[in-house]
Write a protein that holds these residues in place. Structure first.
Motif, PDB file in Angstrom:
ATOM      1  N   ILE A 109       0.817  -1.206   0.000  1.00 35.67           N
ATOM      2  CA  ILE A 109       0.000   0.000   0.000  1.00 35.67           C
ATOM      3  C   ILE A 109       0.855   1.262   0.000  1.00 35.67           C
ATOM      4  CG2 ILE A 109      -1.744   1.287   1.299  1.00 35.67           C
ATOM      5  CD1 ILE A 109      -2.750  -1.384   2.388  1.00 35.67           C
ATOM      6  N   ASN A 110       1.805   1.362   0.906  1.00 32.54           N
ATOM      7  CA  ASN A 110       2.634   2.576   0.981  1.00 32.54           C
ATOM      8  C   ASN A 110       3.428   2.804  -0.294  1.00 32.54           C
ATOM      9  OD1 ASN A 110       1.846   2.789   3.754  1.00 32.54           O
ATOM     10  ND2 ASN A 110       3.748   3.888   4.148  1.00 32.54           N
ATOM     11  N   ARG A 111       3.929   1.715  -0.885  1.00 28.96           N
ATOM     12  CA  ARG A 111       4.697   1.855  -2.124  1.00 28.96           C
ATOM     13  C   ARG A 111       3.806   2.374  -3.247  1.00 28.96           C
ATOM     14  NH1 ARG A 111       8.486  -3.110  -3.820  1.00 28.96           N
ATOM     15  NH2 ARG A 111       9.393  -2.537  -1.794  1.00 28.96           N
ATOM     16  N   ALA A 112       2.553   1.940  -3.273  1.00 31.16           N
ATOM     17  CA  ALA A 112       1.617   2.427  -4.287  1.00 31.16           C
ATOM     18  C   ALA A 112       1.317   3.910  -4.094  1.00 31.16           C
ATOM     19  CB  ALA A 112       0.327   1.611  -4.239  1.00 31.16           C
ATOM     20  N   ILE A 113       1.209   4.346  -2.828  1.00 32.75           N
ATOM     21  CA  ILE A 113       0.923   5.757  -2.544  1.00 32.75           C
ATOM     22  C   ILE A 113       2.126   6.632  -2.876  1.00 32.75           C
ATOM     23  CG2 ILE A 113       0.388   7.396  -0.700  1.00 32.75           C
ATOM     24  CD1 ILE A 113      -1.192   5.158   0.663  1.00 32.75           C
ATOM     25  N   LEU A 114       3.322   6.183  -2.489  1.00 32.86           N
ATOM     26  CA  LEU A 114       4.534   6.969  -2.731  1.00 32.86           C
ATOM     27  C   LEU A 114       4.888   7.052  -4.213  1.00 32.86           C
ATOM     28  CD1 LEU A 114       6.788   5.579   0.163  1.00 32.86           C
ATOM     29  CD2 LEU A 114       5.733   7.848   0.059  1.00 32.86           C
ATOM     30  N   GLY A 115       4.601   5.978  -4.943  1.00 31.00           N
ATOM     31  CA  GLY A 115       5.008   5.924  -6.344  1.00 31.00           C
ATOM     32  C   GLY A 115       6.492   5.691  -6.508  1.00 31.00           C
ATOM     33  N   LYS A 116       7.177   5.399  -5.402  1.00 33.41           N
ATOM     34  CA  LYS A 116       8.620   5.122  -5.407  1.00 33.41           C
ATOM     35  C   LYS A 116       8.921   4.066  -4.354  1.00 33.41           C
ATOM     36  CE  LYS A 116      10.145   9.741  -6.888  1.00 33.41           C
ATOM     37  NZ  LYS A 116      10.753   9.280  -8.149  1.00 33.41           N
ATOM     38  N   THR A 117      10.151   3.557  -4.380  1.00 35.33           N
ATOM     39  CA  THR A 117      10.584   2.616  -3.360  1.00 35.33           C
ATOM     40  C   THR A 117      11.933   3.030  -2.804  1.00 35.33           C
ATOM     41  OG1 THR A 117      11.152   0.310  -2.864  1.00 35.33           O
ATOM     42  CG2 THR A 117      11.610   1.085  -5.090  1.00 35.33           C
ATOM     43  N   TYR A 118      12.091   2.871  -1.486  1.00 32.13           N
ATOM     44  CA  TYR A 118      13.347   3.193  -0.814  1.00 32.13           C
ATOM     45  C   TYR A 118      13.900   1.962  -0.084  1.00 32.13           C
ATOM     46  CZ  TYR A 118      11.695   7.921  -1.717  1.00 32.13           C
ATOM     47  OH  TYR A 118      11.241   9.068  -2.346  1.00 32.13           O
ATOM     48  N   SER A 119      13.435   0.784  -0.481  1.00 28.32           N
ATOM     49  CA  SER A 119      13.820  -0.447   0.206  1.00 28.32           C
ATOM     50  C   SER A 119      15.078  -1.096  -0.354  1.00 28.32           C
ATOM     51  CB  SER A 119      12.667  -1.459   0.149  1.00 28.32           C
ATOM     52  OG  SER A 119      11.549  -0.982   0.857  1.00 28.32           O
ATOM     53  N   TYR A 120      15.511  -0.682  -1.534  1.00 23.46           N
ATOM     54  CA  TYR A 120      16.651  -1.338  -2.181  1.00 23.46           C
ATOM     55  C   TYR A 120      17.819  -0.362  -2.225  1.00 23.46           C
ATOM     56  CZ  TYR A 120      12.586  -4.063  -3.405  1.00 23.46           C
ATOM     57  OH  TYR A 120      11.418  -4.772  -3.333  1.00 23.46           O
ATOM     58  N   LYS A 121      18.648  -0.430  -1.188  1.00 26.83           N
ATOM     59  CA  LYS A 121      19.714   0.552  -0.993  1.00 26.83           C
ATOM     60  C   LYS A 121      20.778   0.510  -2.077  1.00 26.83           C
ATOM     61  CE  LYS A 121      19.102   0.454   4.026  1.00 26.83           C
ATOM     62  NZ  LYS A 121      19.744   0.183   5.337  1.00 26.83           N
ATOM     63  N   ASN A 122      20.974  -0.654  -2.678  1.00 25.62           N
ATOM     64  CA  ASN A 122      22.013  -0.783  -3.707  1.00 25.62           C
ATOM     65  C   ASN A 122      21.551  -0.313  -5.077  1.00 25.62           C
ATOM     66  OD1 ASN A 122      23.754  -1.916  -1.797  1.00 25.62           O
ATOM     67  ND2 ASN A 122      22.995  -3.974  -2.175  1.00 25.62           N
ATOM     68  N   SER A 123      20.298   0.099  -5.169  1.00 27.07           N
ATOM     69  CA  SER A 123      19.757   0.559  -6.451  1.00 27.07           C
ATOM     70  C   SER A 123      19.559   2.064  -6.421  1.00 27.07           C
ATOM     71  CB  SER A 123      18.423  -0.140  -6.736  1.00 27.07           C
ATOM     72  OG  SER A 123      17.824   0.398  -7.894  1.00 27.07           O
ATOM     73  N   GLN A 124      20.053   2.752  -7.460  1.00 27.59           N
ATOM     74  CA  GLN A 124      19.871   4.192  -7.568  1.00 27.59           C
ATOM     75  C   GLN A 124      18.486   4.542  -8.106  1.00 27.59           C
ATOM     76  OE1 GLN A 124      22.170   6.322  -6.396  1.00 27.59           O
ATOM     77  NE2 GLN A 124      23.375   4.536  -5.786  1.00 27.59           N
ATOM     78  N   ASP A 125      17.848   3.580  -8.735  1.00 26.02           N
ATOM     79  CA  ASP A 125      16.545   3.804  -9.344  1.00 26.02           C
ATOM     80  C   ASP A 125      15.445   3.610  -8.304  1.00 26.02           C
ATOM     81  OD1 ASP A 125      14.404   4.155 -11.000  1.00 26.02           O
ATOM     82  OD2 ASP A 125      14.666   2.285 -12.117  1.00 26.02           O
ATOM     83  N   LYS A 126      14.788   4.689  -7.903  1.00 27.82           N
ATOM     84  CA  LYS A 126      13.716   4.629  -6.922  1.00 27.82           C
ATOM     85  C   LYS A 126      12.334   4.510  -7.567  1.00 27.82           C
ATOM     86  CE  LYS A 126      16.871   5.239  -3.817  1.00 27.82           C
ATOM     87  NZ  LYS A 126      17.370   4.079  -3.042  1.00 27.82           N
ATOM     88  N   ASN A 127      12.273   4.661  -8.878  1.00 24.82           N
ATOM     89  CA  ASN A 127      10.987   4.566  -9.570  1.00 24.82           C
ATOM     90  C   ASN A 127      10.493   3.129  -9.582  1.00 24.82           C
ATOM     91  OD1 ASN A 127      10.916   7.359 -10.271  1.00 24.82           O
ATOM     92  ND2 ASN A 127      12.409   6.945 -11.886  1.00 24.82           N
ATOM     93  N   ILE A 128       9.185   2.970  -9.684  1.00 25.23           N
ATOM     94  CA  ILE A 128       8.601   1.643  -9.663  1.00 25.23           C
ATOM     95  C   ILE A 128       7.708   1.447 -10.876  1.00 25.23           C
ATOM     96  CG2 ILE A 128       8.647   1.521  -7.145  1.00 25.23           C
ATOM     97  CD1 ILE A 128       5.635   2.130  -7.171  1.00 25.23           C
ATOM     98  N   ASN A 129       7.432   0.182 -11.174  1.00 34.07           N
ATOM     99  CA  ASN A 129       6.402  -0.136 -12.160  1.00 34.07           C
ATOM    100  C   ASN A 129       5.322  -0.977 -11.484  1.00 34.07           C
ATOM    101  OD1 ASN A 129       7.324  -2.831 -12.087  1.00 34.07           O
ATOM    102  ND2 ASN A 129       8.750  -2.471 -13.784  1.00 34.07           N
ATOM    103  N   PHE A 130       4.377  -1.441 -12.229  1.00 32.03           N
ATOM    104  CA  PHE A 130       3.213  -2.132 -11.661  1.00 32.03           C
ATOM    105  C   PHE A 130       3.611  -3.368 -10.864  1.00 32.03           C
ATOM    106  CE2 PHE A 130      -0.459  -5.058 -12.045  1.00 32.03           C
ATOM    107  CZ  PHE A 130      -1.413  -4.276 -11.398  1.00 32.03           C
ATOM    108  N   SER A 131       4.609  -4.126 -11.312  1.00 31.15           N
ATOM    109  CA  SER A 131       5.003  -5.364 -10.634  1.00 31.15           C
ATOM    110  C   SER A 131       5.676  -5.107  -9.289  1.00 31.15           C
ATOM    111  CB  SER A 131       5.926  -6.190 -11.535  1.00 31.15           C
ATOM    112  OG  SER A 131       7.086  -5.455 -11.868  1.00 31.15           O
ATOM    113  N   ASP A 132       6.152  -3.861  -9.034  1.00 33.11           N
ATOM    114  CA  ASP A 132       6.745  -3.536  -7.741  1.00 33.11           C
ATOM    115  C   ASP A 132       5.706  -3.385  -6.642  1.00 33.11           C
ATOM    116  OD1 ASP A 132       9.654  -3.286  -8.127  1.00 33.11           O
ATOM    117  OD2 ASP A 132       9.128  -1.718  -9.547  1.00 33.11           O
ATOM    118  N   LEU A 133       4.425  -3.341  -7.016  1.00 31.07           N
ATOM    119  CA  LEU A 133       3.361  -3.153  -6.032  1.00 31.07           C
ATOM    120  C   LEU A 133       2.941  -4.456  -5.366  1.00 31.07           C
ATOM    121  CD1 LEU A 133       1.054  -0.655  -7.964  1.00 31.07           C
ATOM    122  CD2 LEU A 133       2.924  -0.153  -6.379  1.00 31.07           C
ATOM    123  N   PHE A 134       3.515  -5.577  -5.814  1.00 32.49           N
ATOM    124  CA  PHE A 134       3.084  -6.882  -5.314  1.00 32.49           C
ATOM    125  C   PHE A 134       4.263  -7.666  -4.754  1.00 32.49           C
ATOM    126  CE2 PHE A 134       0.220  -5.569  -8.661  1.00 32.49           C
ATOM    127  CZ  PHE A 134      -1.027  -5.727  -8.058  1.00 32.49           C
ATOM    128  N   GLY A 135       3.998  -8.399  -3.681  1.00 33.04           N
ATOM    129  CA  GLY A 135       4.981  -9.297  -3.089  1.00 33.04           C
ATOM    130  C   GLY A 135       4.375 -10.674  -2.924  1.00 33.04           C
TER     131      GLY A 135
END
Length: 441
Positions: A109-135
């Motif tokens: 839910i929070n990732r969908a609201i933010l439109g970004k992710t901050y969980s992957y520290k080794n990645s410079q890309d904070k943008n997400i796509n549709f598949s990032d909303l599901f675990g």
């Protein structure tokens, strides 16, 4: 009627005393047998009633051996891997040829609201796509006579570009066997990927991967009035984890020998009382006997690493645990206090951060206190008391709890300040008249 029993209203309770403290109110209830002669009780509407006052609607319920057809939804909070609030759908366990499979799809839910992710520290890309909303969480278990296998796979994203950054995996194969001298033991093979580890005042670190095996022997025995539990492990494994000095990764084999001995000696215990007084006990499902116990722990280990380094240590902890009060009155009628100082003697250092022996002098403290009625406070923590350590005076592995404890049910709120996590639990206590239940105190 010929198909079973019906009732407009029925009350279920686990409490053997009247008035009960907790009950379930079923509306429009049908009781019937299925094809396998199992009794099924279906309530179209169900209310949870606390203290005959508070009523909470919990929907349709089926009591019996039949699995519920509806999947359960629940909310969890995972800031580190999933950016915050998550909606999960718990699917009933499935058994396929003696393999138990449990699946849990998740919506972040929070990732969908933010439109970004901050969980992957080794990645410079904070943008997400549709598949990032599901675990997804997948657990697998199988048991066959004297061996068992367990596997857990937790995915915080279904984005194939991040799949390995979002995966946490662990698996273990265990086989019991008996040989001369050591008798009943177990052989274990394990693998792990991106496993979290906590090491005292060092805090959280990560084991990126590990594979290995060990032989384990556990033995309980009495020596006079002293209860003892002995555990021995011998094994080898290859770890890829953070270095001791920095966050860089290193990969090395480690051979290890570990042994621990936990002992308990009861110095004093109050005399048991008449069971008829159970009716007066509103705050505990079991009798509480004030007592004074001395507990001790001795553990030692030797680690040998592929790069030629080694580490050995022995730790001794001993201290009293005192219980006072019986939870018969409303004010300050239960106290549990345990104090266990410990000293560790070590030689050498580990090249890894996760298993380096630190905190050479410690003080473990546990304290639980009734405040008023069913309201209780609980704290467990460890303190570094080594004045030669740079972490002198720091607390670690701290747990704070606020409990509402009754005879038939309890719930509590817990918080772990060292890793910014917490939880809320609710439990219904069981009553078995043939056997006493284990107290939580």
């Amino acid at each position: 009627d010929e198909k079973g029993w019906k009732s407009n209203r029925i009350i279920f309770t686990n409490d053997p005393f009247d008035p009960n403290q907790i009950s379930f109110e079923g509306i429009d209830v049908i009781a019937e047998e299925d094809d396998d002669a199992n009794l099924l009780i279906t309530s179209s509407k169900t209310n949870l009633i606390l203290e005959n006052r508070t009523k909470i609607f919990i929907g349709k319920r089926i009591f019996g051996d039949k699995k519920k057809k509806k999947n359960k939804f629940q909310l969890i909070y995972d800031f580190k891997d999933r950016d915050g609030l998550v909606l999960t759908r718990r699917i009933n366990r499935k058994n396929i040829n003696n393999i138990e499979l449990q699946l849990q799809p998740q919506f972040l839910i929070n990732r969908a609201i933010l439109g970004k992710t901050y969980s992957y520290k080794n990645s410079q890309d904070k943008n997400i796509n549709f598949s990032d909303l599901f675990g997804f969480n997948i657990k697998l278990k199988t048991v066959n006579k004297n061996w068992s296998f367990d596997s857990s796979n937790d995915l915080s994203t279904l984005n194939t570009k991040r799949i390995f950054s979002g995966l946490r995996h662990s698996a273990a194969f265990r086989k019991n066997f008996s040989i001369p001298i050591i008798q009943d033991s177990s052989f274990n093979i394990f693998t792990t990927y991106r496993s979290r580890a906590w090491n005292g005042t060092i805090g959280e670190t990560e084991i990126k991967s590990a594979i290995g095996g060990f032989i384990e022997k556990t033995h309980f025995f009495r020596n006079g009035e002293v209860n003892n539990n002995l555990n021995i492990r011998i094994g080898t494994a290859k770890y890829e984890s953070e270095k001791l000095e920095n966050i860089e990764m290193t990969s090395l084999w480690r051979s290890s020998i570990f042994a621990s001995l936990d002992s308990e000696y009861q110095i004093w215990k109050s005399n048991p009382e008449n069971l008829d007084k159970m009716k007066k006990r509103l705050l505990s499902p079991v009798f509480i006997h004030p007592e004074l116990v001395i507990r001790s722990n001795i553990n030692s280990a030797y680690f040998k690493y592929e790069d030629g380094s080694d580490q050995s240590f022995i730790k001794l902890s001993i201290g009293p645990e005192l219980r006072l009060g019986k939870l018969e009155r409303n004010l300050l009628d239960y106290t549990k206090l345990s104090i266990m100082p410990g000293i560790k003697i070590k030689d050498g250092n580990s090249p890894f951060k996760f298993d380096n022996a630190i905190d050479l002098k410690t003080l473990s403290i546990g304290f639980m206190q009734q405040i008023y009625g069913p309201l209780m406070f609980d704290i467990n923590s460890n303190l570094n008391i080594d004045n030669s350590s740079e972490n002198y005076g720091e607390y670690y592995d701290t747990k704070l709890g606020l409990l509402w404890h009754k005879r038939s049910y309890e719930f509590g709120l817990y918080f772990h300040p060292n890793n910014d996590s917490g939880g809320l639990y609710f439990r219904i206590n069981g009553f078995k008249f043939g056997n006493s239940v284990n107290p939580e105190f």
